[in-house]
Design an enzyme around this catalytic site. Structure first.
Site, short mmCIF file in Angstrom:
data_model
loop_
_atom_site.label_atom_id
_atom_site.label_comp_id
_atom_site.label_asym_id
_atom_site.label_seq_id
_atom_site.Cartn_x
_atom_site.Cartn_y
_atom_site.Cartn_z
CE LYS A 113 -36.92 35.99 -0.94
NZ LYS A 113 -37.87 35.80 -2.04
CD GLU A 125 -32.87 20.99 3.21
OE1 GLU A 125 -33.18 22.09 3.72
OE2 GLU A 125 -33.71 20.21 2.73
N GLY A 134 -36.67 32.68 -5.18
CA GLY A 134 -35.45 31.86 -5.18
C GLY A 134 -35.09 31.30 -6.54
NE ARG A 135 -40.69 29.05 -8.72
CZ ARG A 135 -41.32 29.26 -7.56
NH1 ARG A 135 -40.68 29.05 -6.44
NH2 ARG A 135 -42.57 29.68 -7.53
CD GLU A 152 -39.82 25.55 -5.75
OE1 GLU A 152 -39.63 24.76 -4.82
OE2 GLU A 152 -39.02 26.45 -6.02
CG HIS A 173 -25.68 6.68 -27.69
ND1 HIS A 173 -25.31 5.76 -28.63
CD2 HIS A 173 -25.40 7.90 -28.20
CE1 HIS A 173 -24.77 6.40 -29.67
NE2 HIS A 173 -24.83 7.71 -29.43
CE LYS A 186 -38.65 23.94 2.80
NZ LYS A 186 -38.58 25.40 2.77
#
Ligand code: G6Q
Length: 546
Positions: A211, A217, A268-269, A355, A386, A501
């Site tokens: 965005k 990254e 974003g999320r 977030e 398990h 960051k």
């Protein structure tokens, strides 16, 4: 609209619910989990039903939770959000100052959308996507060697990765023949190397999703993948597609085969139903299946307008979460899907929930004097049974659980052994866990004692399809947002990820400093950072390498 400014723990409903915590419903008593209770405490929205008889509540608590929703105007705030109110801000302080309109991405089915201009923009992007996908299907868009594209790598991180990836895995059974998607998110070079190994780049599209167009990254991985294409003698601009914000550094259609937009008002999320998910999901599943996801999500966005908590799954889930977290004192929440396809869904929820609601100031900038979002975690069942279920059953901490299950399997390839199918075994396990956690087990041997009263609920639908996947996504998005409204926090910013960051960039400056000058010493301007690099053996390592 002025932002709601309630103080959660000063509300009348809060005081009432606080009193009710003195004697929460005991699920372990004989005659507690009656058939009448199990039938009564069910809620339906869209294709889902929520069974919540195994929560520690009675009608008084439910009435209190209803009052909490009413007193905080949770549903009204949700409607205002859909209509374009500026919800993403902290009043009186420097902050984001935006509308929150992820719901507009799927508000494309009615003549009177809640926020018409955002819905128009969503439709425009959907038109572009349809053309792109038709061009691929009809092979108007082919590789430079004239072959059809078979693969796509999605390069993106955080919101530009987790939601879309969860949906892709959720719906892999609906994948078009001859199409496959791969993901690169981590800046760990091994993530990219592992994906690129063995891939035929000459038939692979790369979808770079960011965005902001500035994420370290993603930009690093874009360059890394570009280098691999160049090394293979391929021109990246004939393979790379972009999804980005208008005006971002990536908003440069000449560099890409096709470019799509996601807008400022989509966090974003919350962006899986925008082009952030749309381009990749459309490539993998086809346009119609992506459209079905949007239909499912839109149906939930509309259903959330119901004010009765007993008839609105997202609202009820939000309030049950608040009851367990703020009143019964449970710190975490496990989301456990009994569906292998939902393998990445808990990871998406971890981001979307934590977030959004991992905040400690109100929308007026004041420190909270009560808990906001819980820690969210999860894994598909029955594998979890398990592994970590021991702690959920007999540990000293109480972990509320949200189970998710489907009556039918996706592939419909099953086998009957001892007169039961695998799907029946799966669902029997889910329901048995729900009951066992609630009722517990009395035993004279303390090691075999289960205290019970471990609150949980079960979210069920017929089958995980594009429609129900869209519904599930929107149920959780709405749950998270509604909780944020009740807590009076801003669920739409993420200042908490900025500091790390910033410091990472400062440490990177030391690396380039060392590369340029062997005698470089960063200790005077950044004592702690430099010492950390030394302690980790990075200074030594770089000096010996160069
Ligand atoms: C989500 C966050 C964050 C974001 C990533 C990627 O709500 O804002 O996870 O999605 O940092 O950002 P870009 O899409 O801008 O690369």
């Amino acid at each position: 609209m002025t932002i709601h400014s309630n103080i959660f723990n000063q509300l009348k409903a809060y005081q009432l619910l606080k009193k009710l915590t003195q004697n929460p419903f005991d699920l372990t008593g004989s005659g507690s989990l009656t058939s009448e209770r199990i039938q009564r405490l069910q809620c339906r929205t869209g294709n889902f039903r929520l069974l919540y008889a195994t929560q520690r509540l009675d009608e008084d608590v439910l009435n209190g939770l209803q009052q909490l929703a009413d007193e905080t105007s949770a549903v009204e705030q949700f409607v205002m959000m859909k209509k374009g109110a500026v919800m993403n801000r902290i009043n009186g302080y420097d902050s984001e100052n935006r509308q929150v309109l992820h719901t507009a991405c799927r508000d494309v089915f009615s003549d009177s959308p809640a926020e018409p201009s955002a819905a128009r923009q969503a439709l425009d992007e959907l038109d572009k996507l349809k053309i792109f996908l038709d061009d691929l299907d009809q092979e108007k868009l082919r590789t430079p060697q004239g072959k059809p594209f078979t693969d796509m790598i999605q390069v993106g991180i955080g919101g530009s990765d987790l939601g879309p990836r969860a949906l892709y895995h959720g719906l892999a059974v609906f994948q078009k023949e001859g199409r496959k998607v791969h993901f690169i998110s981590n800046v760990d070079p091994d993530d990219a190397a592992g994906v690129l190994r063995g891939l035929d780049l000459s038939t692979t599209l790369v979808n770079v999703v960011s965005k902001s167009g500035t994420t370290l990254e993603t930009l690093t991985n874009e360059k890394l993948v570009q280098a691999a294409y160049k090394k293979a003698g391929l021109d990246p601009s004939l393979f790379f597609v972009a999804v980005t914000g208008q005006g971002s550094p990536m908003d440069n259609p000449e560099r890409y085969l096709r470019s799509f937009y996601m807008y400022d008002y989509i966090g974003g999320r919350y962006s899986a139903t925008s082009m952030v998910g749309g381009v990749m999901l459309g490539f993998a599943l086809g346009f119609d299946n992506f459209f079905e996801i949007l239909k499912g999500a839109n149906a939930i966005d509309l259903a959330v307008e119901e004010k009765d908590i007993r008839k609105n799954i997202p609202l009820l889930l939000a309030l049950l979460g608040i009851w367990n977290h703020n009143f019964l004192g449970c710190e975490t929440l496990a989301v456990l899907p009994y569906s292998q396809a939902l393998i990445r869904f808990p990871a998406h929820l971890q981001q979307c929930d934590m977030e959004s609601n991992g905040k400690s100031i109100s929308r007026q900038g004041e420190s909270l004097s009560y808990q906001s979002g819980p820690v969210i975690w999860g894994e598909p069942g029955t594998n979890g049974q398990h592994a970590f279920y021991q702690l959920i059953h007999q540990g000293t901490t109480v972990v509320p659980v949200e189970f998710i299950g489907f009556r039918s399997s996706q592939y419909q390839q099953d086998i009957e052994i001892k007169e039961t199918s695998s799907q029946e075994k799966l669902i029997a396990n889910l329901l048995a866990q729900s009951l066992a956690l609630a009722s517990g087990q009395k035993h004279e041997n303390p090691n075999k004692r289960f205290l019970g009263n471990r609150p949980n609920s079960v979210l069920m639908a017929e089958c995980l399809t594009p429609r129900s996947m869209g519904e599930l996504l929107a149920i959780y998005e709405a749950k998270i947002v509604l909780q944020g409204f009740v807590w009076n926090i801003n669920s739409f910013d993420q200042e908490g990820v900025q500091l790390g960051k910033l410091l990472a960039n400062r440490l990177l400056d030391h690396f380039s400093g060392m590369r340029q000058d062997k005698e470089y010493d960063g200790s005077s301007q950044d004592e702690a950072g430099w010492a950390m690099l030394q302690a980790a053996g990075m200074v030594e390592g770089l000096k010996t390498k160069s």
